[in-house]
Design an enzyme around this catalytic site. Structure first.
Site, PDB file in Angstrom:
ATOM      1  N   GLY A 194      -8.658  -7.400   8.640  1.00 42.08           N
ATOM      2  CA  GLY A 194      -7.310  -6.746   9.489  1.00 42.08           C
ATOM      3  C   GLY A 194      -6.993  -7.497  10.723  1.00 42.08           C
ATOM      4  O   GLY A 194      -6.349  -8.409  10.852  1.00 42.08           O
ATOM      5  N   TYR A 238      -6.342  10.033   4.735  1.00 46.42           N
ATOM      6  CA  TYR A 238      -4.719  10.399   4.393  1.00 46.42           C
ATOM      7  C   TYR A 238      -5.104  11.415   3.280  1.00 46.42           C
ATOM      8  O   TYR A 238      -6.036  11.981   2.739  1.00 46.42           O
ATOM      9  CB  TYR A 238      -4.097   9.234   4.297  1.00 46.42           C
ATOM     10  N   GLN A 298       0.825  -1.179   0.108  1.00 47.22           N
ATOM     11  CA  GLN A 298      -0.039  -0.068   0.009  1.00 47.22           C
ATOM     12  C   GLN A 298       0.850   1.259  -0.027  1.00 47.22           C
ATOM     13  O   GLN A 298       1.646   1.362   0.580  1.00 47.22           O
ATOM     14  CB  GLN A 298      -0.858   0.057   1.171  1.00 47.22           C
TER      15      GLN A 298
END
Length: 376
Positions: free
Chosen positions: A316, A180, A101
């Site tokens: 996750g 972000y 990523q």
């Protein structure tokens, strides 16, 4: 991809053959060296989880100004490439496959950590504090990106993608989610620009599209995925027009022929998720909202997303606490609980590489007996 509700059924993703439909989602764990170089401990961590159909490694910054927190990974120097190569070699030797990523923090950064004033679409600071190498500090007002800054950042993403492939990754995931930099351009409360990169939906998606186009031009569409988070308000984000924003973004990305689109906190009953699935012609990775972390809850959530049209399911915390998650789901074995204290900001092996496998747990002999019964 052939539609199925079986998480453990094999799949293909472009030219990759995946042994199952489980994706280890990217999770910041703050175990890199101070300069962002991956460590041998990180190689151990990812190798333990190589049974995942695909691992998307934690966010790596394409530039020093894009750094978010201390000890996050990076991919903008030869040392970073060499460090990641040790990780990908180890995972490949264990039978795994990895994407990396790519994430620029935008306003989520601090001079105490990066040595730079953060860049952002507009001079709107993150509410509250930012974790730095000196502890939690009040967020600073970011510098509004100029046209030159935007062009330089687009080029940095493309260069980072090339370095990622040089480091042995199968591809990259462009992070346009979770508040972000790319998400800051998409959201109305963080993007107050009046030029071609702000204002209308078409203006606010422009930077994201230009980044993805540059990455595709550098490494090829089959090596590129994009992560989005429709409606997510983490890190002070308020999009304001989610229902209009994401259909426009998907329409702009669709002609590029990407490897996949990754939807964070996907709700199979959400009109936005259903619209994205209908509009997106390629592979869709969906990350479920999980409450309890039990084997049954994880399987149910994943199977609901597959039934709603997802091709792969990204998890996750279940992968974080269970290096042998695939085996546990196959056997119906209990999951390890997550030790939240060690999720971030605390380095070392504790809460990272020391989670037990079934073979190491007291109940392993009972589970082997159950498995033998099922095979018989």
């Amino acid at each position: 991809m052939t539609k199925t509700t079986d998480l453990l059924e094999p799949a293909t993703l472009g030219g990759l053959r995946l042994p199952n439909r489980l994706v280890m989602a990217p999770m910041t764990r703050n175990r890199a060296a101070a300069d962002g170089t991956p460590t041998s401990l990180m190689a151990d961590y990812y190798t333990q989880r190589a049974d995942a159909g695909l691992i998307v490694a934690e966010a790596a910054t394409p530039s020093s100004v894009g750094q978010t927190y201390p000890n996050i990974t990076a991919i903008h120097t030869p040392a970073h490439v060499a460090g990641w190569r040790r990780v990908t070699d180890a995972v490949r030797d264990a039978g795994g496959r990895m994407f990396l990523q790519l994430q620029h923090g935008g306003r989520i950064g601090h001079p105490a950590t990066s040595g730079h004033t953060p860049l952002a679409p507009s001079p709107v600071p993150l509410p509250g504090t930012v974790f730095t190498s000196e502890g939690h500090r009040p967020a600073v007002v970011p510098r509004e990106m100029t046209g030159d800054d935007i062009r330089a950042t687009v080029a940095e993403f493309a260069a980072a993608a090339r370095r990622a492939l040089d480091a042995g990754f199968e591809g990259v995931e462009v992070h346009a989610a979770n508040g972000y930099l790319l998400h800051q351009f998409l959201a109305g409360n963080t993007n107050r620009r009046t030029d071609e990169y702000g204002g209308s939906v078409a203006g606010r998606i422009r930077f994201v599209v230009e980044v993805v186009e540059a990455v595709v031009a550098e490494v090829g569409a089959g090596h590129v995925g994009v992560r989005i988070a429709p409606g997510l308000t983490v890190n002070g984000i308020e999009e304001g027009d989610t229902e209009a924003l994401y259909p426009a973004l998907v329409a702009a990305l669709r002609p590029l022929g990407l490897a996949y689109l990754h939807v964070v906190y996907a709700d199979p009953d959400s009109p936005v998720f259903r619209r994205i699935r209908a509009d997106w012609p390629g592979a869709l990775v969906a990350n479920p909202v999980l409450g309890e972390l039990t084997t049954d809850a994880v399987r149910r959530a994943g199977e609901r997303l597959l039934a709603a049209g997802a091709d792969l399911v990204a998890l996750g915390r279940p992968f974080l606490a269970n290096p042998d998650l695939v085996a546990r789901l196959r056997l119906g074995a209990p999951l390890n609980p997550v030790r939240d204290r060690y999720l971030m900001y605390v380095g070392g092996a504790t809460g990272y590489t020391d989670y037990p496998t079934l073979a190491e747990s007291p109940s392993s002999s009972a589970m082997v007996a159950v498995d033998a019964e099922r095979v018989a």
